[in-house]
Scaffold this motif. Structure first.
Motif, PDB file in Angstrom:
ATOM      1  N   LEU A  24       2.650   2.823   0.091  1.00 23.68           N
ATOM      2  CA  LEU A  24       3.561   3.640  -0.705  1.00 23.68           C
ATOM      3  C   LEU A  24       3.002   5.057  -0.869  1.00 23.68           C
ATOM      4  CD1 LEU A  24       4.545   1.175  -3.582  1.00 23.68           C
ATOM      5  CD2 LEU A  24       6.021   1.950  -1.703  1.00 23.68           C
ATOM      6  N   PRO A  25       3.851   6.059  -1.136  1.00 22.36           N
ATOM      7  CA  PRO A  25       3.365   7.406  -1.440  1.00 22.36           C
ATOM      8  C   PRO A  25       2.425   7.380  -2.640  1.00 22.36           C
ATOM      9  CG  PRO A  25       5.732   7.423  -1.062  1.00 22.36           C
ATOM     10  CD  PRO A  25       5.329   5.982  -1.131  1.00 22.36           C
ATOM     11  N   GLU A  26       1.506   8.342  -2.705  1.00 18.65           N
ATOM     12  CA  GLU A  26       0.502   8.352  -3.764  1.00 18.65           C
ATOM     13  C   GLU A  26       1.113   8.454  -5.161  1.00 18.65           C
ATOM     14  OE1 GLU A  26      -2.407  11.316  -3.043  1.00 18.65           O
ATOM     15  OE2 GLU A  26      -3.207  10.347  -1.236  1.00 18.65           O
ATOM     16  N   ASP A  27       2.282   9.099  -5.287  1.00 20.65           N
ATOM     17  CA  ASP A  27       2.888   9.261  -6.612  1.00 20.65           C
ATOM     18  C   ASP A  27       3.822   8.101  -6.986  1.00 20.65           C
ATOM     19  OD1 ASP A  27       4.691   9.929  -4.678  1.00 20.65           O
ATOM     20  OD2 ASP A  27       5.280  11.866  -5.532  1.00 20.65           O
ATOM     21  N   TRP A  28       3.793   7.030  -6.207  1.00 21.68           N
ATOM     22  CA  TRP A  28       4.508   5.801  -6.558  1.00 21.68           C
ATOM     23  C   TRP A  28       3.491   4.782  -7.078  1.00 21.68           C
ATOM     24  CZ3 TRP A  28       9.670   3.919  -4.740  1.00 21.68           C
ATOM     25  CH2 TRP A  28      10.504   4.985  -4.351  1.00 21.68           C
ATOM     26  N   ASP A  29       3.982   3.790  -7.786  1.00 24.35           N
ATOM     27  CA  ASP A  29       3.094   2.759  -8.299  1.00 24.35           C
ATOM     28  C   ASP A  29       3.785   1.401  -8.210  1.00 24.35           C
ATOM     29  OD1 ASP A  29       0.815   1.648  -9.382  1.00 24.35           O
ATOM     30  OD2 ASP A  29       1.493   1.884 -11.450  1.00 24.35           O
ATOM     31  N   VAL A  30       2.991   0.365  -8.085  1.00 28.94           N
ATOM     32  CA  VAL A  30       3.522  -0.992  -8.054  1.00 28.94           C
ATOM     33  C   VAL A  30       2.559  -1.889  -8.801  1.00 28.94           C
ATOM     34  CG1 VAL A  30       2.445  -1.495  -5.804  1.00 28.94           C
ATOM     35  CG2 VAL A  30       4.363  -2.870  -6.594  1.00 28.94           C
ATOM     36  N   GLN A  40      10.525 -24.226 -13.787  1.00 26.49           N
ATOM     37  CA  GLN A  40      11.731 -23.406 -13.818  1.00 26.49           C
ATOM     38  C   GLN A  40      11.458 -21.968 -14.276  1.00 26.49           C
ATOM     39  OE1 GLN A  40      14.752 -24.454 -12.578  1.00 26.49           O
ATOM     40  NE2 GLN A  40      13.438 -26.121 -11.921  1.00 26.49           N
ATOM     41  N   ARG A  41      10.286 -21.432 -13.905  1.00 26.55           N
ATOM     42  CA  ARG A  41       9.992 -20.043 -14.190  1.00 26.55           C
ATOM     43  C   ARG A  41       9.563 -19.363 -12.913  1.00 26.55           C
ATOM     44  NH1 ARG A  41       6.677 -18.436 -19.440  1.00 26.55           N
ATOM     45  NH2 ARG A  41       7.345 -16.459 -18.544  1.00 26.55           N
ATOM     46  N   HIS A  42       9.822 -18.071 -12.838  1.00 24.28           N
ATOM     47  CA  HIS A  42       9.352 -17.316 -11.697  1.00 24.28           C
ATOM     48  C   HIS A  42       7.829 -17.189 -11.782  1.00 24.28           C
ATOM     49  CE1 HIS A  42      10.684 -14.678 -15.000  1.00 24.28           C
ATOM     50  NE2 HIS A  42       9.603 -13.971 -14.725  1.00 24.28           N
ATOM     51  N   ASP A  43       7.195 -16.946 -10.621  1.00 25.68           N
ATOM     52  CA  ASP A  43       5.730 -16.919 -10.575  1.00 25.68           C
ATOM     53  C   ASP A  43       5.151 -15.616 -11.118  1.00 25.68           C
ATOM     54  OD1 ASP A  43       5.509 -19.465  -9.356  1.00 25.68           O
ATOM     55  OD2 ASP A  43       6.019 -18.575  -7.421  1.00 25.68           O
ATOM     56  N   ALA A  44       5.883 -14.523 -10.956  1.00 23.28           N
ATOM     57  CA  ALA A  44       5.368 -13.225 -11.378  1.00 23.28           C
ATOM     58  C   ALA A  44       6.525 -12.243 -11.485  1.00 23.28           C
ATOM     59  CB  ALA A  44       4.317 -12.715 -10.394  1.00 23.28           C
ATOM     60  N   MET A  45       6.221 -11.074 -12.041  1.00 24.12           N
ATOM     61  CA  MET A  45       7.183  -9.977 -12.094  1.00 24.12           C
ATOM     62  C   MET A  45       6.549  -8.757 -11.448  1.00 24.12           C
ATOM     63  SD  MET A  45       8.814 -10.299 -15.924  1.00 24.12           S
ATOM     64  CE  MET A  45       9.888  -8.890 -15.615  1.00 24.12           C
ATOM     65  N   LEU A  46       7.294  -8.106 -10.585  1.00 25.99           N
ATOM     66  CA  LEU A  46       6.819  -6.903  -9.914  1.00 25.99           C
ATOM     67  C   LEU A  46       7.605  -5.702 -10.435  1.00 25.99           C
ATOM     68  CD1 LEU A  46       5.760  -6.308  -6.312  1.00 25.99           C
ATOM     69  CD2 LEU A  46       7.610  -4.891  -7.201  1.00 25.99           C
ATOM     70  N   THR A  47       6.876  -4.678 -10.846  1.00 26.17           N
ATOM     71  CA  THR A  47       7.506  -3.447 -11.303  1.00 26.17           C
ATOM     72  C   THR A  47       7.157  -2.319 -10.332  1.00 26.17           C
ATOM     73  OG1 THR A  47       7.364  -4.120 -13.618  1.00 26.17           O
ATOM     74  CG2 THR A  47       7.723  -1.784 -13.180  1.00 26.17           C
ATOM     75  N   LEU A  48       8.188  -1.724  -9.765  1.00 23.08           N
ATOM     76  CA  LEU A  48       8.036  -0.619  -8.827  1.00 23.08           C
ATOM     77  C   LEU A  48       8.429   0.670  -9.539  1.00 23.08           C
ATOM     78  CD1 LEU A  48       7.579   0.234  -5.796  1.00 23.08           C
ATOM     79  CD2 LEU A  48      10.050  -0.039  -5.512  1.00 23.08           C
ATOM     80  N   THR A  49       7.514   1.642  -9.548  1.00 24.34           N
ATOM     81  CA  THR A  49       7.761   2.906 -10.235  1.00 24.34           C
ATOM     82  C   THR A  49       7.750   4.040  -9.220  1.00 24.34           C
ATOM     83  OG1 THR A  49       6.614   2.048 -12.191  1.00 24.34           O
ATOM     84  CG2 THR A  49       7.042   4.421 -12.106  1.00 24.34           C
ATOM     85  N   SER A  50       8.857   4.781  -9.151  1.00 21.20           N
ATOM     86  CA  SER A  50       8.982   5.869  -8.183  1.00 21.20           C
ATOM     87  C   SER A  50       8.324   7.139  -8.711  1.00 21.20           C
ATOM     88  CB  SER A  50      10.458   6.131  -7.890  1.00 21.20           C
ATOM     89  OG  SER A  50      11.100   6.621  -9.041  1.00 21.20           O
ATOM     90  N   ALA A  51       8.354   8.193  -7.906  1.00 20.11           N
ATOM     91  CA  ALA A  51       7.723   9.460  -8.282  1.00 20.11           C
ATOM     92  C   ALA A  51       8.358  10.060  -9.522  1.00 20.11           C
ATOM     93  CB  ALA A  51       7.801  10.436  -7.109  1.00 20.11           C
ATOM     94  N   ASP A  52       9.650   9.828  -9.731  1.00 22.28           N
ATOM     95  CA  ASP A  52      10.321  10.386 -10.915  1.00 22.28           C
ATOM     96  C   ASP A  52      10.265   9.426 -12.105  1.00 22.28           C
ATOM     97  OD1 ASP A  52      12.086   8.421 -10.229  1.00 22.28           O
ATOM     98  OD2 ASP A  52      13.788   9.742  -9.834  1.00 22.28           O
ATOM     99  N   ARG A  53       9.381   8.378 -11.995  1.00 22.21           N
ATOM    100  CA  ARG A  53       9.109   7.397 -13.041  1.00 22.21           C
ATOM    101  C   ARG A  53      10.255   6.437 -13.298  1.00 22.21           C
ATOM    102  NH1 ARG A  53       4.699   7.511 -11.619  1.00 22.21           N
ATOM    103  NH2 ARG A  53       4.119   6.145 -13.343  1.00 22.21           N
ATOM    104  N   THR A  54      11.184   6.346 -12.354  1.00 23.61           N
ATOM    105  CA  THR A  54      12.226   5.320 -12.438  1.00 23.61           C
ATOM    106  C   THR A  54      11.621   3.969 -12.083  1.00 23.61           C
ATOM    107  OG1 THR A  54      13.953   6.900 -11.839  1.00 23.61           O
ATOM    108  CG2 THR A  54      14.455   4.562 -11.534  1.00 23.61           C
ATOM    109  N   GLU A  55      11.943   2.949 -12.842  1.00 21.84           N
ATOM    110  CA  GLU A  55      11.360   1.624 -12.633  1.00 21.84           C
ATOM    111  C   GLU A  55      12.405   0.614 -12.162  1.00 21.84           C
ATOM    112  OE1 GLU A  55       9.373   0.303 -16.125  1.00 21.84           O
ATOM    113  OE2 GLU A  55       7.685   1.697 -15.900  1.00 21.84           O
ATOM    114  N   ALA A  56      11.987  -0.244 -11.234  1.00 18.20           N
ATOM    115  CA  ALA A  56      12.797  -1.387 -10.794  1.00 18.20           C
ATOM    116  C   ALA A  56      11.928  -2.636 -10.916  1.00 18.20           C
ATOM    117  CB  ALA A  56      13.279  -1.199  -9.364  1.00 18.20           C
ATOM    118  N   THR A  57      12.463  -3.675 -11.547  1.00 19.48           N
ATOM    119  CA  THR A  57      11.692  -4.898 -11.761  1.00 19.48           C
ATOM    120  C   THR A  57      12.287  -6.053 -10.963  1.00 19.48           C
ATOM    121  OG1 THR A  57      11.086  -4.190 -13.992  1.00 19.48           O
ATOM    122  CG2 THR A  57      10.864  -6.538 -13.495  1.00 19.48           C
TER     123      THR A  57
END
Length: 364
Positions: A24-30, A40-57
């Protein structure tokens, strides 16, 4: 056992997420947060944060099995989703082509340890597609793992690829001209890979043919799985050489691209031009002489000839409608996927797609 599985899946998530972070670009985070083990639960949650700090989970289901069944994965992911619009993500060791395709059709993102990435979201808008390895990573050795090489193993796998379950060990041994002991020894490796399922009595009840092919070609290759391979040029072209083979009394079996064309239904055009002729022969130099081939190097050759370790590829080859002796379809696919020319794998995928029209086992 459940705790060990949890540890393995935690490590799988860590490795896959680290591979994604590195691309990923340096200004992104995961970031991935592993959930406590619970039904009946998911194993983990992944949060992707873009350069403008928008988050997708994304809600993660991790499958340490190298090639999980896409149908089982989709059902399990959707059952664990708390809401219909939850963004779902599968993390696995290797996402094979049919698995990637069916996950995309189901609207599920995926991430594997070899670099294949598909992260999609409509709110917020995210579309990340990255390519990974063309083949699955070599399986880790364990007490139950054996290398899928040798004539007997090849015959067993070819019969599994061509047949339909249920089939018992003794019947499979008879069909593949192998010993029951050899077949029994092979079974744990195929079960561990997710390629087959067995009943309590030991009968093979399910075969995931694409998974089986992937697992076989993780160990087998055309260059290393046979005798010496010699390179030639056909001065008059491959088509003329094929005509010579049809009219020859030599025992020559065609595999690779030319054989794949024989298996395609009429009216379907191969995805790439015929650029490499691959042959099995008991006497390489005699065959080359009879076909008037010229010795060459690997970079410039358009004909490869080898003596197969499995002699049944010569004595039991079927004759196609056009008069060519062709290798069994499973062998043709394995050779296409492992020959030293990149675009040949596209021909294998085309033929697999055709087979999957009538046999769902080729989809997983």
């Amino acid at each position: 056992m459940a705790r060990n599985a949890s540890i393995a899946e935690t490590e799988l998530v860590r490795v896959a997420v680290e591979a994604l972070r590195a691309r990923l670009p340096e200004d992104w985070d995961v970031e991935a947060i592993v959930q406590p083990a619970a039904p009946q639960r998911h194993d983990a949650m992944l949060t992707l944060t873009s350069a403008d700090r928008t988050e997708a989970t994304f809600l993660i289901e991790a499958k340490s099995t190298p090639r999980p069944s896409v149908h089982d994965v989709v059902r399990q992911l959707r059952a664990m989703a708390p809401m219909d619009n939850a963004k779902l993500l599968l993390i696995t060791e290797y996402a094979s082509p049919p698995l990637r395709r069916e996950l995309e059709e189901a609207g599920i993102s995926y991430l594997d340890t070899t670099g294949w990435v598909s992260l999609t979201s409509s709110d917020p808008v995210v579309l990340i597609r990255l390519e990974g390895a063309a083949k699955p990573p070599r399986p880790r050795e364990s007490a139950a793992t054996m290398r899928l090489t040798g004539p007997a193993t090849a015959r067993v796998i070819r019969h599994l690829l061509e047949g339909h379950p249920p089939v018992g060990v003794r019947e499979l041994a008879s069909l593949s001209s192998s010993s029951s002991a050899a077949v029994s020894k092979l079974m744990p490796t195929l079960v561990d890979a997710g390629a087959i399922e067995r009943s309590e009595e030991g009968t093979i009840t399910r075969v995931r043919k694409r998974t089986l092919l992937d697992r076989w070609t993780a160990d087998y290759s055309f260059l290393n799985g046979n005798g010496v391979v010699l390179d030639y040029i056909a001065p008059r072209g491959i088509t003329r050489t094929l005509d010579q083979i049809r009219g020859s009394s030599d025992v020559v079996t065609v595999t690779g691209s030319a054989a794949a064309r024989e298996y395609l239904p009429s009216g379907i055009t191969p995805v790439v031009p015929l650029s490499l002729l691959t042959l099995y022969s008991s006497d390489i130099t005699a065959t080359a002489g009879n076909l008037q081939l010229v010795r060459s190097d690997r970079a410039t050759s358009n004909v490869l000839i080898t003596a197969p370790r499995d002699r049944t590829l010569l004595g039991e080859a079927e004759t196609s409608a056009s008069g060519l002796r062709i290798a069994p379809i499973g062998q043709v696919l394995a050779d296409l996927l492992t020959l030293p020319r990149g675009r040949l794998a596209q021909e294998a995928e085309q033929l697999i797609d055709v087979l999957a029209r009538d046999d769902d086992a080729w989809r997983e």
